[in-house]
Design a protein around this motif. Structure first.
Motif: not given
Length: 878
Positions: A492, A719, A771, A774-775, A777, A802-806
């Motif tokens: 991160e 996922e 984490d 992210c789930n 979102q 930008k961390y994954n999708n957030i």
């Protein structure tokens, strides 16, 4: 109408404000001619300026000659406010340097001349106070040509041949035609080959019209591009508290309601804000306009994060300032005051005077500031009192030291506690004196993605890096990113912050560091009978001097001396010369400290005890992180550099050699037997309990690998579930115009599971929340912004990751998550569906007031649990 921006600069008491007043009066811009001694000048509007008879803040005025508009910028003359003057130079088309006929070229005059050269400003010279008896134009011209430039010419007595010899092409045309036209003269003025000189008296209006006539004839507006560009030179606030960004438009045009994109915090983060109002100032009054064109100077409201020196649009950021404060003072607040709130208020002053460097000293629990001298301290005390109603005091001043290095080194930083990973390798090289810090990248994107490279640069820019001799700021150095490594799953942004900081510090520990001190250029005028005493004093103060010049019964000694030894020398000069001696001091820059060992011992700085600036790194073995001292980091690092052409580096405990040589040199592998592994484990966890389910480190390692495999399988399963949920509900999922802002630490300390985890490791709690978000979102489909407080991070400029999708936001120093969320809700709430997750009661009220919805920490937790349950019951395995 074309616009030309001109600034007036001068040594204090040379008549700068008086000349500004007379120019405005002569051109019809003002009706009444004010006087400094009458305290009624048009430009010196601040009460302390009129009281003291000096200019403290640069001011703007407008005048017109022959259909051309001029912006006049009057700058401070006192040395204590030189930084304000230097910022103004960045936007000038022409400069007017005033030299007092009575005093001649002073020390500060020479500094101004160097700055005009540094910023490549065409310059006219006005020799003032020529109404005084006994002054010789011929002697003054001799001094100007000898002390400033042979291009200084008296325009009252000049002939064409004198001008032609200054330019080879012009000389050829003159020999052919026997004449020179005004455009030719204007051209070589623009090229800084000719410096027209004029003589007169600003107070009595002598020579003003002649000077202005030539000034109009020999100046021309600049050529600008069509793309919008602007240079910010000043930040102020008006009487209503509105933040004003003063700028010169250097390309295209600017209109009210335009959006401006500009870099903030560092060169890798952009901000986009709307222009609410455009003001054109003249004195303390302004006219609101809808549009400004290239060449014009204006003040803009609506921009919240601009800084002096910033380039907007196509304009590049300004170079590092030449002049800087050399004294550090403690600011003593009134008894019982909330120091944190006071620090936030003082940050406003730092926006207006960036070189104040207002900062919180964590070790001493004190607020400190850098200043030029005693006059500036008095002004700051008055400003703080007027603006914030606080009566502060300043402690005794200390010299601001700096540190640099003598040789090239590769600094390695590694950060790998459990579920985190980053390694950074930086090349540290000594730079030219006065060059400051420069950052660069020489790293393949095949090895480290552009994303992470930009983030590492962000972390290099965002703080003041401390040296290892005295803990002073480092300078005169180039730092280049040459290698880095991330983990596909566990890295991160904060990991690279730690690795970057540690790489700088480890490199400094490996290098041969040098302590730098500020030095003055001095000019000492005194009776010839006192020369012996003066030369002895200069030697005692560890200064260097040139041979004395004799002018009648007076001697002039010039040279260089440390600020620490000479800053209070004027009182001694007064005493032994009976008041006839004059000492002129000007900041020259930083040079190796004359008593480095003494200062290092006095400071008593221990780089290994500075827990906020660690020199070692964190590596991972058997599921846990362990600290490696700086001198062992090279033995543990994960990246072996193949080639960095031409760089000579020093590795810990090794001789110097090039990296090319190192690539051919076998690096011994590090191996451990069972006993060594057990020792590492015990250093980290304590003695091993043999009665547990495993009785050796190999079994522990096997179990840890099994746990990692199960975590990866669970992640894949999560996922799979998420994708099925999205597919089945894609018609009903929220659109992208929905936003959820989450107050990170508020949630962590409201959820029991995360709260307990935070007690053990706050980083782990933050990572787990990221984490979860992210789930969440992925299930909900909105734009999710997770905000963490970083307001106590000294020198922190904030970051957006930008961390994954957030999106993960770390606020800048002195900005809380509440404040960031309030601003975001204000911007987003009008056109978007915004929800804020927090249990802060005050924040909830503000959110409602902005039309956003709020979700408590408990409501968010329950919704996430229900979604997870729904996924397991309805979509798992289907």
């Amino acid at each position: 109408m074309k616009n030309i921006c001109v600034g007036i600069v001068a040594h204090v008491d040379s008549g700068k404000t008086t000349l500004s007043e007379n120019i405005l009066y002569t051109t019809g811009s003002i009706r009444n001619l004010g006087r400094v001694d009458h305290k009624n000048t048009f430009l010196d509007t601040y009460s302390l300026e009129r009281e003291r008879g000096i200019t403290i803040f640069s001011k703007q005025a407008q005048f017109v000659m022959d259909g051309v508009s001029y912006t006049l910028l009057d700058t401070p003359g006192h040395v204590d406010f030189s930084a304000e003057m230097e910022r103004t130079l960045q936007v000038l088309d022409y400069g007017i340097l005033i030299v007092s006929g009575a005093d001649g070229i002073q020390g500060h005059t020479l500094t101004l001349w160097k700055l005009l050269l540094r910023y490549n400003i065409p310059t006219f010279i006005f020799v003032n106070k020529m109404d005084q008896q006994g002054l010789s134009k011929e002697k003054i011209m001799e001094d100007l040509q000898g002390g400033l430039s042979s291009g200084c010419l008296d325009m009252d007595n000049v002939d064409y041949e004198d001008i032609a010899v200054l330019d080879e092409n012009l000389m050829e045309r003159f020999l052919e035609s026997g004449t020179i036209d005004d455009k030719d003269i204007a051209h070589i003025i623009k090229e800084r080959k000719l410096f027209p000189c004029y003589f007169g008296s600003a107070l009595k209006g002598i020579g003003i019209e002649e000077f202005l006539g030539d000034f109009r004839k020999y100046t021309a507006a600049g050529n600008y591009g069509d793309e919008f560009a602007a240079r910010v030179f000043k930040i102020t606030r008006d009487n209503q508290g509105n933040r004003l960004t003063h700028m010169k438009i250097t390309g295209g045009s600017l209109k009210v309601k335009d959006y401006i994109t500009y870099e903030t915090a560092d060169e890798n983060q952009n901000n986009k804000e709307k222009v609410d109002q455009i003001r054109v100032y003249s004195g303390d009054k302004f006219t609101s306009v809808n549009r400004v064109e290239a060449g014009e100077v204006c003040a803009v409201t609506g921009l919240t994060m601009t800084a002096a020196g910033a380039g907007l649009g196509a304009e590049k950021e300004a170079s590092v300032p030449y002049l800087e404060p050399v004294l550090n003072y403690r600011i003593i607040p009134p008894a019982g005051i909330d120091v944190h709130n006071m620090l936030l208020k003082l940050r406003q002053l730092q926006e207006e005077e960036p070189q104040l460097n207002i900062r919180w000293d964590e070790e001493l629990s004190e607020i400190h500031a850098n200043v030029m001298g005693e006059i500036e301290i008095e002004i700051l005390k008055n400003l703080i009192s007027e603006r914030f109603g606080l009566q502060v005091e300043f402690g005794s001043g200390n010299i601001v030291y700096k540190e640099s290095i003598k040789d090239k080194v590769i600094g390695v930083g590694h950060y790998e506690p459990l579920r985190h990973y980053a390694e950074v390798q930086l090349l540290l090289e000594p730079g030219e004196a006065g060059s400051g810090l420069k950052f660069d990248v020489d790293c393949s994107e095949d090895k480290l993605s552009k994303n992470w490279q930009r983030l590492i640069l962000t972390h290099l820019y965002e703080k003041e890096h401390r040296g290892v001799l005295t803990g002073s700021a480092i300078t005169d150095m180039k730092i280049t990113l040459v290698a880095g490594k991330a983990h596909l799953k566990h890295t991160e942004g904060g990991d690279f912050r730690q690795a970057t900081y540690r790489a700088v510090r480890q490199g400094l520990r490996k290098a041969e560091s040098i302590l730098l001190e500020p030095v003055y250029e001095f000019r000492l005028e005194l009776p010839s009978t006192a020369v012996g005493r003066a030369l002895s004093d200069i030697q005692r103060m560890c200064g260097k001097n040139n041979l004395p010049d004799m002018e009648g019964d007076m001697a002039i000694i010039t040279g260089v001396a440390p600020v620490a030894t000479m800053r209070e020398y004027q009182s001694e000069v007064n005493a032994y010369t009976g008041g006839r001696g004059k000492l002129f001091l000007n900041f020259k820059g930083y040079e190796p400290c004359h008593n480095a060992d003494e200062i290092i011992e006095e400071k008593g700085y221990n780089p290994e005890a500075d827990i906020n600036n660690p020199t070692g790194s964190v590596f991972c073995a058997h599921g846990a992180g362990f600290v490696v001292d700086w001198n062992e980091v090279d033995n543990y690092k994960h990246i072996q550099l193949d080639n960095v052409e031409g760089h000579i580096v020093r590795q810990s405990g090794e001789e110097e050699y090039s990296i090319e040589e190192k690539s051919n040199k076998k690096v011994p592998e590090i191996t451990y037997n069972d006993k060594e592994l057990e020792a590492i484990f015990e250093r980290t966890y304590g003695p091993i309990d043999r009665n547990k389910d495993f009785n050796n480190l190999q079994e522990y390692d096997r179990l840890e690998r099994e746990r990692e495999r199960l975590r990866e399988e669970n992640a894949k399963l999560d996922e799979k579930i998420r994708q099925r949920y999205i597919e089945k509900n894609k018609k009903t999922l929220p659109s992208k115009d929905k936003y959820l802002l989450v107050d990170g630490y508020n949630i962590i300390f409201a959820w029991n599971e995360l709260k307990e985890l935070a007690k053990l490791n706050l980083d782990s709690a933050r990572m787990k929340l990221m984490d979860i978000m992210c789930n969440y979102q992925g299930y909900k489909g909105m734009t999710l912004i997770l905000v963490f407080d970083a307001y106590k991070v000294q020198g922190g400029r904030g970051s957006v990751q930008k961390y994954n999708n957030i999106h993960v936001i770390y606020t800048k120093e002195a900005e809380t998550a509440d404040q960031y969320i309030e601003k975001a809700v204000h911007k987003l709430g009008k056109k978007n569906d915004v929800t804020v997750a927090t249990s802060d009661a005050l924040e909830q009220m503000i959110i409602w007031g902005e039309g956003a919805r709020r979700m408590s920490a408990r409501e968010l937790e329950m919704e996430i649990l229900n979604i997870s349950k729904d996924m397991e019951e309805n979509y798992l395995g289907k």
